[in-house]
Write a protein that holds these residues in place. Structure first.
Motif, PDB file in Angstrom:
ATOM      1  N   GLN A 190       0.915  -1.197  -0.076  1.00 46.33           N
ATOM      2  CA  GLN A 190      -0.111  -0.177   0.154  1.00 46.33           C
ATOM      3  C   GLN A 190       0.769   1.192   0.122  1.00 46.33           C
ATOM      4  O   GLN A 190       1.884   1.448   0.359  1.00 46.33           O
ATOM      5  CB  GLN A 190      -0.877   0.114   1.261  1.00 46.33           C
ATOM      6  CG  GLN A 190      -1.904   0.976   1.245  1.00 46.33           C
ATOM      7  CD  GLN A 190      -2.802   1.095   2.652  1.00 46.33           C
ATOM      8  OE1 GLN A 190      -2.457   0.440   3.608  1.00 46.33           O
ATOM      9  NE2 GLN A 190      -3.928   1.447   2.564  1.00 46.33           N
ATOM     10  N   PRO A 191       0.580   2.219  -0.744  1.00 48.33           N
ATOM     11  CA  PRO A 191       1.266   3.607  -1.008  1.00 48.33           C
ATOM     12  C   PRO A 191       1.245   4.375   0.574  1.00 48.33           C
ATOM     13  O   PRO A 191       0.210   4.188   1.056  1.00 48.33           O
ATOM     14  CB  PRO A 191       0.818   4.254  -1.897  1.00 48.33           C
ATOM     15  CG  PRO A 191      -0.641   3.661  -2.167  1.00 48.33           C
ATOM     16  CD  PRO A 191      -0.767   2.407  -1.726  1.00 48.33           C
ATOM     17  N   GLN A 192       2.509   4.932   0.933  1.00 55.87           N
ATOM     18  CA  GLN A 192       2.176   5.469   2.235  1.00 55.87           C
ATOM     19  C   GLN A 192       1.896   6.867   2.148  1.00 55.87           C
ATOM     20  O   GLN A 192       2.567   7.517   0.976  1.00 55.87           O
ATOM     21  CB  GLN A 192       3.823   5.495   2.893  1.00 55.87           C
ATOM     22  CG  GLN A 192       4.274   4.187   3.116  1.00 55.87           C
ATOM     23  CD  GLN A 192       3.381   3.430   4.138  1.00 55.87           C
ATOM     24  OE1 GLN A 192       3.036   4.195   5.248  1.00 55.87           O
ATOM     25  NE2 GLN A 192       3.252   2.361   4.359  1.00 55.87           N
ATOM     26  N   LEU A 193       0.979   7.272   2.630  1.00 58.90           N
ATOM     27  CA  LEU A 193       0.310   8.486   2.654  1.00 58.90           C
ATOM     28  C   LEU A 193       1.166   9.632   3.265  1.00 58.90           C
ATOM     29  O   LEU A 193       1.696   9.403   4.503  1.00 58.90           O
ATOM     30  CB  LEU A 193      -1.025   8.842   3.059  1.00 58.90           C
ATOM     31  CG  LEU A 193      -1.913   7.655   2.597  1.00 58.90           C
ATOM     32  CD1 LEU A 193      -3.351   7.829   3.213  1.00 58.90           C
ATOM     33  CD2 LEU A 193      -2.195   8.076   1.078  1.00 58.90           C
TER      34      LEU A 193
END
Length: 78
Positions: free
Chosen positions: A58-61
């Motif tokens: 999951q891409p890190q926000l």
């Protein structure tokens, strides 16, 4: 000479033999419960591993700072 014999009776061991026949049904039940528990534990371990891998992908926000332009009219109205 006359020999009197009793009628033949079926040979039975102790009650442990009849008890083991009764317990055969329980062995299947216990076995099936054990198999179900093992499948449950395998499913829990697999889902934890899958969720851990998905979390890594999951891409890190990253938070973005947004500044609002403050005008004197807004401050003066307060």
């Amino acid at each position: 000479m006359t020999l009197l014999l009793e009628p033949a009776r079926p040979f039975r061991r102790h009650d442990s033999a009849s008890q083991s026949l009764k317990d055969e049904g329980f062995m299947d039940t216990h076995l099936m419960i054990g198999v179900a528990v093992m499948f449950g534990l395998i499913g829990i371990a697999a889902s934890r591993d899958l969720l851990r891998r998905l979390r890594e992908q999951q891409p890190q926000l990253v938070p973005i700072k947004v500044e609002r332009p403050v005008t004197r009219k807004q401050r003066g109205g307060r």
